[in-house]
Design a protein around this motif. Structure first.
Motif, PDB file in Angstrom:
ATOM      1  N   SER A 413     -11.425  13.086  -7.949  1.00 13.58           N
ATOM      2  CA  SER A 413     -11.457  13.066  -6.488  1.00 13.58           C
ATOM      3  C   SER A 413     -12.872  12.829  -5.975  1.00 13.58           C
ATOM      4  N   GLY A 414     -13.851  13.516  -6.573  1.00 13.22           N
ATOM      5  CA  GLY A 414     -15.234  13.300  -6.159  1.00 13.22           C
ATOM      6  C   GLY A 414     -15.714  11.892  -6.454  1.00 13.22           C
ATOM      7  N   THR A 415     -15.332  11.368  -7.614  1.00 13.99           N
ATOM      8  CA  THR A 415     -15.730  10.012  -7.985  1.00 13.99           C
ATOM      9  C   THR A 415     -15.121   8.972  -7.055  1.00 13.99           C
ATOM     10  N   LEU A 416     -13.825   9.126  -6.761  1.00 11.25           N
ATOM     11  CA  LEU A 416     -13.153   8.154  -5.897  1.00 11.25           C
ATOM     12  C   LEU A 416     -13.709   8.190  -4.477  1.00 11.25           C
ATOM     13  N   LEU A 417     -14.006   9.380  -3.968  1.00 20.49           N
ATOM     14  CA  LEU A 417     -14.602   9.476  -2.633  1.00 20.49           C
ATOM     15  C   LEU A 417     -15.943   8.760  -2.578  1.00 20.49           C
ATOM     16  N   THR A 418     -16.720   8.892  -3.638  1.00 23.35           N
ATOM     17  CA  THR A 418     -18.019   8.209  -3.688  1.00 23.35           C
ATOM     18  C   THR A 418     -17.850   6.697  -3.757  1.00 23.35           C
ATOM     19  N   VAL A 419     -16.958   6.234  -4.647  1.00 19.51           N
ATOM     20  CA  VAL A 419     -16.755   4.785  -4.826  1.00 19.51           C
ATOM     21  C   VAL A 419     -16.206   4.145  -3.560  1.00 19.51           C
ATOM     22  N   PHE A 420     -15.160   4.734  -2.985  1.00 20.78           N
ATOM     23  CA  PHE A 420     -14.568   4.141  -1.788  1.00 20.78           C
ATOM     24  C   PHE A 420     -15.478   4.303  -0.579  1.00 20.78           C
ATOM     25  N   GLY A 421     -16.321   5.354  -0.596  1.00 23.50           N
ATOM     26  CA  GLY A 421     -17.273   5.503   0.492  1.00 23.50           C
ATOM     27  C   GLY A 421     -18.263   4.357   0.540  1.00 23.50           C
ATOM     28  N   GLY A 430     -19.365  11.043  12.114  1.00 23.70           N
ATOM     29  CA  GLY A 430     -19.205  12.398  11.608  1.00 23.70           C
ATOM     30  C   GLY A 430     -18.184  12.538  10.502  1.00 23.70           C
ATOM     31  N   ALA A 431     -17.423  11.482  10.225  1.00 21.83           N
ATOM     32  CA  ALA A 431     -16.385  11.532   9.200  1.00 21.83           C
ATOM     33  C   ALA A 431     -16.940  11.039   7.869  1.00 21.83           C
ATOM     34  N   PRO A 432     -16.304  11.392   6.762  1.00 21.11           N
ATOM     35  CA  PRO A 432     -16.743  10.876   5.462  1.00 21.11           C
ATOM     36  C   PRO A 432     -16.694   9.349   5.432  1.00 21.11           C
ATOM     37  N   ALA A 433     -17.574   8.752   4.656  1.00 17.29           N
ATOM     38  CA  ALA A 433     -17.632   7.290   4.589  1.00 17.29           C
ATOM     39  C   ALA A 433     -16.337   6.685   4.084  1.00 17.29           C
ATOM     40  N   ALA A 434     -15.607   7.431   3.257  1.00 14.57           N
ATOM     41  CA  ALA A 434     -14.371   6.898   2.660  1.00 14.57           C
ATOM     42  C   ALA A 434     -13.155   7.061   3.556  1.00 14.57           C
ATOM     43  N   THR A 435     -13.330   7.501   4.814  1.00  9.56           N
ATOM     44  CA  THR A 435     -12.196   7.794   5.696  1.00  9.56           C
ATOM     45  C   THR A 435     -11.157   6.677   5.773  1.00  9.56           C
ATOM     46  N   PRO A 436     -11.517   5.395   5.927  1.00  7.24           N
ATOM     47  CA  PRO A 436     -10.480   4.349   5.998  1.00  7.24           C
ATOM     48  C   PRO A 436      -9.609   4.270   4.752  1.00  7.24           C
TER      49      PRO A 436
END
Length: 485
Positions: A413-421, A430-436
């Protein structure tokens, strides 16, 4: 606490017979400590030690990771030791008793560190109390799971026993998730956040620790009349590493293990993304609404348990697993395709998510009912080959897979959030970069993993006819006596 005089140890019946409903209920109560510990640990440990006590999050994470790894490694070993035990209390109950007695005090200690401790002292307290808690809970949990397969040996009755256990587990989950906030963190007169104050946590640890130990002891004493020494001689049992290897060489168990571990990977990944998905992707941040969505899932799961129990009487277990996995996967895909900016249900609308959670709970509850019953069937095939009853190590290895999946899901989950972000350039302020992409991470990725889990179980061959045939052969062996084993 004194133990009443014990009658001679019974042996496994030659003919599998349905378990009395009273025995199922007393056994099922024993699931409460397992789910209470799981829910409250996930809700409060990180928040308490980091936000309330000020221990850096990285140290909390290290402590939790170390104890999870130790827990994963010891699960199969405890199962193996209980398989070999010839204690007068019975091979499962001899472990359940000290585990039940120890869980509650250890849970209390986890949430009662001295307030004067610095970072080093807090980390040592967290590590020590978590190791003690995971050790005592594993000593209780793995033999308890093996006991369910051991005392309920009819093909269909096993599913009923696991369903009763699941009902108590879900009730424990609802009690832990709901009562913990209501009883120990009520609203404060000054309007400040109640969970940021130390005072409520020792009371939470004491109350739920007592519940865990009492429920475990009720199950211990309530099922003591069903204790057994199992089949085969202790001296004939293989060593731990040989037992582990033999278990993983069982093709049917290997398929179940691969399917369950992958399923758990998908579920934990989905759960780890839930708050991000609801808050930033579906645009629902009201606490009561989020609580309602969560509660609707567990209420759906409660209804689902009874549905799967009824269907298992007329449908093969493998088929039910395939239906449950396919249905859950389809719902997760809809959470991606139908919810979000510009989608059919848009954002800020809770009703579709509540309805989806109810249905999702009904599908997902199959994992608490069907796979444990299938592991019990696998133990029959193992006895046919080895002349030993080894439910303990099979459930220990199953839990080992779940721990691997949990750790892998959190890392993923942490890796995917970073990659998609890094791929996103349009996240709201104010939202995480990976929001879309949160719809993909919450719905599509777990859905794909669920379908992979389906591939593992497709070749599974045990069904009602084959298990009944195996049990008839085992019954003939037992009636013939030790010489036939």
């Amino acid at each position: 606490m004194s133990i009443p005089a014990l009658s001679p140890l019974p042996t496994l019946d030659a003919e599998p017979r349905p378990l009395a409903i009273s025995a199922k209920l007393l056994y099922g109560v024993g699931e409460i400590p397992i789910t209470v510990l799981m829910v409250l640990s996930g809700l409060f440990i990180l928040f308490f030690y980091n936000s309330v006590l000020g221990l850096p999050a990285v140290l909390v994470g290290v402590g939790l990771a170390v104890t999870l790894a130790l827990d994963a490694v010891t699960d199969p070993l405890i199962g193996h030791l209980s398989d070999r035990s010839r204690n007068r209390l019975g091979r499962r109950h001899a472990f359940m008793l000290p585990g039940a007695l120890g869980m509650g005090p250890c849970f209390y200690l986890l949430f009662s560190p001295p307030r004067a401790l610095g970072h080093t002292g807090l980390f040592v307290w967290l590590l020590g109390s978590m190791i003690a808690l995971r050790a005592t809970s594993a000593i209780y949990r793995i033999p308890y799971l093996g006991l369910g397969a051991e005392i309920s040996r009819d093909y269909d009755d096993r599913t009923s026993t696991m369903a009763v256990r699941a009902v108590f587990g879900l009730l424990g989950t609802l009690a832990a998730a709901g009562l913990s906030f209501w009883l120990f963190f009520p609203a404060r007169a000054d309007g400040s956040e109640p969970k940021l104050y130390y005072e409520g946590y020792p009371h939470l640890g004491l109350a739920f620790g007592a519940l865990m130990s009492v429920a475990g002891l009720v199950s211990f004493f309530g099922t003591l009349g069903h204790r057994t020494q199992g089949v085969g001689k202790s001296s004939e049992a293989p060593s731990f590493f040989s037992a582990f290897r033999i278990s993983m060489q069982n093709a049917e168990f290997r398929r179940l293990w691969g399917s369950s571990t992958t399923f758990f990977l998908a579920v934990v990944l989905n759960a780890s993304m839930a708050i991000q998905y609801f808050t930033w992707y579906a645009r629902i941040s009201n606490g009561k609404t989020l609580g309602g969505i969560q509660t609707s899932f567990y209420l759906g799961a409660l209804a689902g348990v009874f549905l799967w129990m009824a269907l298992s009487r007329v449908t093969e277990k493998r088929t039910l697993c395939m239906v449950a996995v396919t249905g859950t996967s389809a719902l997760l895909l809809m959470a991606w395709l139908l919810v979000g900016e510009g989608r059919l249900f848009g954002t800020g609308h809770a009703l579709p998510l509540i309805v989806g959670s109810v249905i999702g709970g009904m599908f997902a509850s199959a994992v608490w009912v069907i796979p444990p019953s299938m592991v019990a069937d696998v133990a029959d095939t193992d006895e046919l080959k080895t002349s030993l009853r080894r439910e303990g190590i099979y459930f220990g290895i199953s839990n080992f897979g779940e721990k691997i999946a949990a750790g892998g899901a959190l890392f993923l989950s942490g890796t995917l959030l970073t990659v998609f972000g890094k791929l996103s350039h349009i996240a709201p302020k104010g939202a995480p970069a990976a929001t879309p992409y949160l719809g993909i991470l919450y719905g599509a990725v777990p859905a794909v993993l669920l379908m992979v889990s389906l591939l593992f179980v497709l070749p599974y061959r045990l069904n009602r006819r084959t298990v009944h045939g195996i049990q008839r052969e085992l019954s003939a062996r037992r009636e013939a006596g030790p010489a036939a084993l």
